[in-house]
Write an enzyme that holds these catalytic residues in place. Structure first.
Site, PDB file in Angstrom:
ATOM      1  N   GLU A  88       0.596  -1.147   0.062  1.00  0.00           N
ATOM      2  CA  GLU A  88       0.067  -0.089  -0.080  1.00  0.00           C
ATOM      3  C   GLU A  88       0.802   1.383  -0.101  1.00  0.00           C
ATOM      4  O   GLU A  88       0.455   2.358  -0.290  1.00  0.00           O
ATOM      5  CB  GLU A  88      -0.961   0.123   1.229  1.00  0.00           C
ATOM      6  CG  GLU A  88      -2.065  -1.098   0.971  1.00  0.00           C
ATOM      7  CD  GLU A  88      -2.804  -1.362   2.295  1.00  0.00           C
ATOM      8  OE1 GLU A  88      -4.000  -1.695   2.189  1.00  0.00           O
ATOM      9  OE2 GLU A  88      -2.105  -1.129   3.383  1.00  0.00           O
ATOM     10  N   ASP A 145     -12.040  -6.395  -2.358  1.00  0.00           N
ATOM     11  CA  ASP A 145     -12.875  -7.739  -2.045  1.00  0.00           C
ATOM     12  C   ASP A 145     -14.257  -7.298  -1.585  1.00  0.00           C
ATOM     13  O   ASP A 145     -14.499  -6.273  -1.094  1.00  0.00           O
ATOM     14  CB  ASP A 145     -12.257  -8.688  -1.083  1.00  0.00           C
ATOM     15  CG  ASP A 145     -11.890  -8.104   0.300  1.00  0.00           C
ATOM     16  OD1 ASP A 145     -10.775  -7.590   0.476  1.00  0.00           O
ATOM     17  OD2 ASP A 145     -12.720  -8.198   1.034  1.00  0.00           O
TER      18      ASP A 145
END
Ligand code: ADE
Length: 238
Positions: free
Chosen positions: A13, A206
């Site tokens: 990230e 997700d």
């Protein structure tokens, strides 16, 4: 001079942002590497905080107290909960809540004891910059094609939500929750205590359902890094 902290939970990230820092210098503290440098006209500290609320809270406290960061941007991935919040979409938090905080019957559900509040609001100005950046990215960038930008409640807890049953349960009690992750509300609480502005941007990896584990790993490997880099850089340049 103002100093902007940029934080992510996982290596992927923040990885693509590190090579963008001018005059990179790294200091190690509390087991974390704090990277200092210039980015698009800002004096920046970039750090991977680790996963979960405690890791996020420790890192935030160090950034605000030891390094005197004047504002904090959190970037990373999240599970989509809200209707129409799909993999690849971008969520900018307007407010955050710890979904696993429950000191009932001493305090109302989700309220952080002795603070009188369950929801901690993100800074409107930084959130607006991230939202504009996210919107533009969603419209133009190859890895964000057909993505949608959402703004609203993001919930955090020390649990990777990976079943339909659990995500349905969360939505049943928190119907306005757009996304679930594991750090944002902890960052929000610490920033509130230090009275420093913060904002949280998450790309949806997700749907917090039974396929979450596979989707998450694929997304983090393939797209999390450029996503984070592009949305944060566009917000800084704005
Ligand atoms: N971060 C990304 N996906 C997540 C999920 N399903 N649960 C918690 N945190 C997440």
């Amino acid at each position: 001079m103002t100093r902007l902290a940029i934080v992510g939970a996982m290596h992927e990230e923040i990885a693509a942002l590190r090579p963008c820092l001018a005059g990179l210098r790294t200091e190690r503290r509390a087991g974390r590497d704090f990277h200092f440098g210039g980015l698009d006209g800002h004096d920046v500290i970039l750090v991977r905080c680790g996963i979960g609320k405690v890791a996020a809270a420790i890192t935030t406290a160090v950034l605000l107290d030891a390094y005197d960061a004047s504002a904090l941007l959190f970037t990373g991935v999240a599970g989509g909960l809200g209707d129409g919040v799909r993999v690849g979409d971008i969520v900018v938090a307007t407010t955050l809540l710890q979904h696993d905080m429950n000191a009932e019957p001493l305090f109302p559900r989700w309220e952080v004891p002795l603070t009188g509040r369950a929801r901690f609001d993100a800074d409107p100005a930084w959130s607006a910059r991230l939202a504009r950046a996210g919107h533009a990215l969603a419209a133009t960038n190859a890895h964000a094609r057909a993505a949608t930008l959402h703004q609203g409640l993001v919930v955090s807890g020390d649990r990777f939500v990976a079943t339909h049953a659990e995500s349905d349960q969360l939505l049943a009690v928190l119907p306005d929750a757009l996304a679930v992750e594991m750090e944002g509300a902890a960052v929000a609480q610490v920033c509130h205590d230090f009275a420093r502005p913060f904002a949280v941007v998450r790309t949806i990896s997700d749907r917090a359902d039974d396929a979450a584990h596979g989707d998450f790993q694929r997304f983090v490997r393939d797209v999390a890094a450029p996503y984070s880099r592009d949305v944060v850089r566009a917000a800084l340049a704005a």
